[in-house]
Scaffold this active site. Structure first.
Site, PDB file in Angstrom:
ATOM      1  N   GLY A  10      47.135  51.138  82.239  1.00 21.68           N
ATOM      2  CA  GLY A  10      45.781  51.031  81.689  1.00 21.68           C
ATOM      3  C   GLY A  10      45.717  50.363  80.328  1.00 21.68           C
ATOM      4  O   GLY A  10      44.916  50.742  79.481  1.00 21.68           O
ATOM      5  N   ILE A  13      42.260  49.165  79.753  1.00 20.59           N
ATOM      6  CA  ILE A  13      41.283  50.207  79.382  1.00 20.59           C
ATOM      7  C   ILE A  13      41.483  50.618  77.918  1.00 20.59           C
ATOM      8  O   ILE A  13      40.509  50.842  77.190  1.00 20.59           O
ATOM      9  CB  ILE A  13      41.417  51.451  80.308  1.00 20.59           C
ATOM     10  N   PRO A 184      62.008  57.471  78.668  1.00 20.57           N
ATOM     11  CA  PRO A 184      61.553  56.116  79.039  1.00 20.57           C
ATOM     12  C   PRO A 184      60.822  55.425  77.879  1.00 20.57           C
ATOM     13  O   PRO A 184      60.985  54.214  77.680  1.00 20.57           O
ATOM     14  CB  PRO A 184      60.601  56.365  80.213  1.00 20.57           C
ATOM     15  N   CYS A 375      26.771  37.438  97.801  1.00 14.74           N
ATOM     16  CA  CYS A 375      27.500  36.210  98.077  1.00 14.74           C
ATOM     17  C   CYS A 375      27.745  36.057  99.580  1.00 14.74           C
ATOM     18  O   CYS A 375      26.790  35.828 100.295  1.00 14.74           O
ATOM     19  CB  CYS A 375      28.769  36.144  97.232  1.00 14.74           C
ATOM     20  N   HIS A 501      26.724  36.708  91.956  1.00 13.61           N
ATOM     21  CA  HIS A 501      27.381  38.025  91.858  1.00 13.61           C
ATOM     22  C   HIS A 501      26.777  38.807  90.678  1.00 13.61           C
ATOM     23  O   HIS A 501      27.251  38.672  89.551  1.00 13.61           O
ATOM     24  CB  HIS A 501      28.879  37.854  91.586  1.00 13.61           C
ATOM     25  N   GLU A 503      27.156  41.797  89.977  1.00 11.52           N
ATOM     26  CA  GLU A 503      28.061  42.856  89.484  1.00 11.52           C
ATOM     27  C   GLU A 503      28.838  42.427  88.241  1.00 11.52           C
ATOM     28  O   GLU A 503      29.220  43.259  87.419  1.00 11.52           O
ATOM     29  CB  GLU A 503      29.038  43.286  90.594  1.00 11.52           C
TER      30      GLU A 503
HETATM   31  N1  GLN Z   1      32.975  32.277 101.235  1.00  7.90           N
HETATM   32  C1  GLN Z   1      31.680  32.092 100.706  1.00  7.90           C
HETATM   33  C2  GLN Z   1      31.516  30.762  99.968  1.00  7.90           C
HETATM   34  O1  GLN Z   1      32.475  30.201  99.535  1.00  7.90           O
HETATM   35  C3  GLN Z   1      31.266  33.259  99.817  1.00  7.90           C
HETATM   36  C4  GLN Z   1      32.113  33.424  98.617  1.00  7.90           C
HETATM   37  C5  GLN Z   1      31.977  34.784  97.970  1.00  7.90           C
HETATM   38  O2  GLN Z   1      31.565  35.744  98.614  1.00  7.90           O
HETATM   39  N2  GLN Z   1      32.380  34.880  96.720  1.00  7.90           N
HETATM   40  O3  GLN Z   1      30.413  30.278  99.821  1.00  7.90           O
END
Ligand code: GLN
Length: 530
Positions: A10, A13, A184, A375, A501, A503
């Site tokens: 980690g 982290i 260790p 995606c 994405h 996320e």
């Molecule tokens: N394989 C898909 C593309 O290249 C989606 C890629 C992904 O999910 N990051 O468009």
């Protein structure tokens, strides 16, 4: 930040936690990761090798630790925050070919080490940061890390009290002997010392509390001040680690050793609010994630964390169930998705597991379950809709079937001439304009957003009218290229797919709005279908 004994302790982290504390004291902080492998970046690595590939705003495919850095600090990273051995060598070899070395023999010391030092100093030289934390990947003793550690040795010498070395090691508990073992750690510090590096601070990863006496013993053997030996004990969530580090004054030790003045306490108020929400949550929201890497803890790291943050801000605990997309079929889909409040269809590449995603999507669409496609997940939403609603039973992405007569997902125009695989996808943050009144606009509270991408294939705009007439709306597009970025079925509870994405941009202090909205819809649905 170096690591010893074993990997996966980690370091990321601990680095992120220290950065979080320094930032909460008002300092400008960044963290970079050096990965001692030859690949130029992890973009070409299989998730089985390396877990998730994170993407920075400037379009760099990066180690997943950069995700932790951003989640903990709320500060965006860039290409300069992740450097591999491959990048270092490539740059030295390019210089050699250009003739920059003026006939000298090019060697690991000083040329490779100089290049490493340049990469360490590059972020500091921007003038944007008070602290740069550099995490050296791997474990002390690895052949691969040697040039990096030699660069650390030289930098410590050059920078003096403007730098320090934090070493993270492991103190194992031997159950049969009922004892924690320090040997260790002693060996690992000796190894560092052989390389000319004296750690200033030791962080000891442990499953049991390490007594003050044992810490004094480690300090004595390792030439480290007794109050600079800190333990990192297992906790229920990584988001508690900054507080654990602060309790033991890791931030104060770093300030003292770098002769930096800072009064008072870090402002961890907003962070504490997040932890308090987490602790106060009693009800649970259950989300299923349909993907093909479900046996890998790290493959969907940023999605897990974004969901966790969204659940916490919605005052719920998260129960995340992984559903192997290869194992979903029309006969078992009802059983597999039973009891879920919401479903995520995961990103990915290639054919494997894709049919299971279609089966899950059809079920979710027909049963009006909150569903979030990311995606490849969004592309699957489009394909499934084309097959089942538009009646194009052979619809596909040209990624899966070159010759499909209904290429509702197609290779982007700019990708058609590309043959190199490394770093050539559509990467990084792009603008997206959202349609008024859509779920996405409602979630973000604005019509112009920027999110990060990593893909080669894209919604085929030739089919746009047909989709819209049949009930799947394209509610987000790039203002310049008109690439479709978000689709949704407005008549359903929450059925949204994003080509980007979301996320990657979700942090503890700034959770992603679309995840918040998805989890909120899942909670509401959970109450209805009880
Ligand atoms: N394989 C898909 C593309 O290249 C989606 C890629 C992904 O999910 N990051 O468009």
């Amino acid at each position: 930040m170096t690591g010893g004994v074993v990997s996966s302790l980690g370091k990321g982290i601990i680095s992120a936690s220290l950065a979080c504390l320094l930032k909460a004291r008002g300092f400008r902080v960044t963290i970079q990761k050096f990965d001692p492998y030859i690949n130029i970046d992890p973009g070409t690595l299989n998730p089985y090798e390396h877990g998730e590939c994170y993407v920075t705003v400037d379009g760099h495919e990066a180690d997943l630790d950069l995700g932790h850095y951003e989640r903990f600090t709320n500060i965006q990273t860039t290409r300069a925050n992740n450097v591999t051995t491959g990048r270092i060598y490539q740059s030295v070899i390019d210089k050699e070919r250009r003739g920059d070395y003026l006939g000298k023999t090019v060697q690991i010391v000083p040329h490779i080490t100089d290049e490493i030092k340049r990469a360490v100093k590059a972020l500091g030289n921007t003038g944007n940061f008070d602290f740069v934390i550099t995490e050296i990947g791997g474990v002390v003793g690895d052949i691969e890390s040697l040039p990096f550690l030699e660069a650390v040795r030289q930098l410590r010498w050059e920078l003096g009290s403007n730098s320090l070395c934090i070493h993270l090691t492991y103190v194992p508990y031997i159950a049969a002997a009922k004892e924690l073992k320090t040997k260790p750690t002693q060996h690992s510090v000796k190894k560092l010392q052989e390389l000319g590096i004296q750690p200033d601070v030791l962080v000891l990863r442990t499953e049991r509390n390490i007594s003050p006496e044992m810490r004094r013993k480690i300090a004595l053997f390792c030439n480290v001040a007794a109050d600079a030996v800190v333990q990192s004990i297992d906790v229920d969530t990584i988001y508690r680690v900054p507080l654990k580090m602060h309790e033991q004054q890791l931030d104060q030790i770093v300030l003292r050793k770098t002769l930096t003045s800072s009064e008072g306490e870090p402002n961890m108020g907003p962070w504490m609010d997040f932890l308090n929400k987490m602790d106060a949550a009693t009800e649970t929201v259950t989300i299923g994630l349909v993907g093909k890497y479900v046996e890998l803890q790290d493959a969907y790291k940023s999605i897990n964390e974004a969901l966790f943050q969204a659940a916490t801000y919605n005052c719920h605990k998260l129960r995340l169930i992984y559903i192997h997309s290869e194992k979903v079929n029309p006969d078992n889909v009802a059983e597999r998705l039973q009891g879920l409040d919401g479903v995520i269809i995961a990103p990915g590449f290639g054919q494997r597991g894709i049919e299971g995603k279609f089966v899950a999507l059809k079920y979710c669409r027909e049963h009006n379950i909150p569903t979030f496609g990311i995606c490849l997940g969004m592309q699957c939403m489009v394909i499934e809709f084309a097959r089942d609603v538009l009646g194009y039973t052979d619809a596909n992405s040209t990624e899966m079937d070159h010759a499909t007569p209904h290429n509702v997902i197609d290779l982007m125009e700019e990708q058609k001439s590309i043959s190199n695989m490394g770093g050539t996808m559509r990467l990084g943050a792009y603008e997206c304009r959202l349609a008024p009144g859509s779920k996405a606009t409602e979630a973000y509270g604005t019509e112009l957003i920027r999110e990060r991408h990593r893909h080669r294939f894209e919604f085929n705009n030739e089919y746009r009218d047909q989709f819209e007439r049949a009930g799947m709306a394209c509610v987000g597009e790039n203002p310049e290229t008109h690439l479709v970025e978000v689709v949704e079925i407005p008549t359903l509870r929450w059925f949204v797919g994003t080509q980007y994405h979301p996320e990657y941009s979700s942090t503890v202090l700034q959770p992603n709005p679309l995840f918040l909205s998805f989890v909120k819809a899942a909670i509401a649905y959970g109450h209805e279908h009880l």
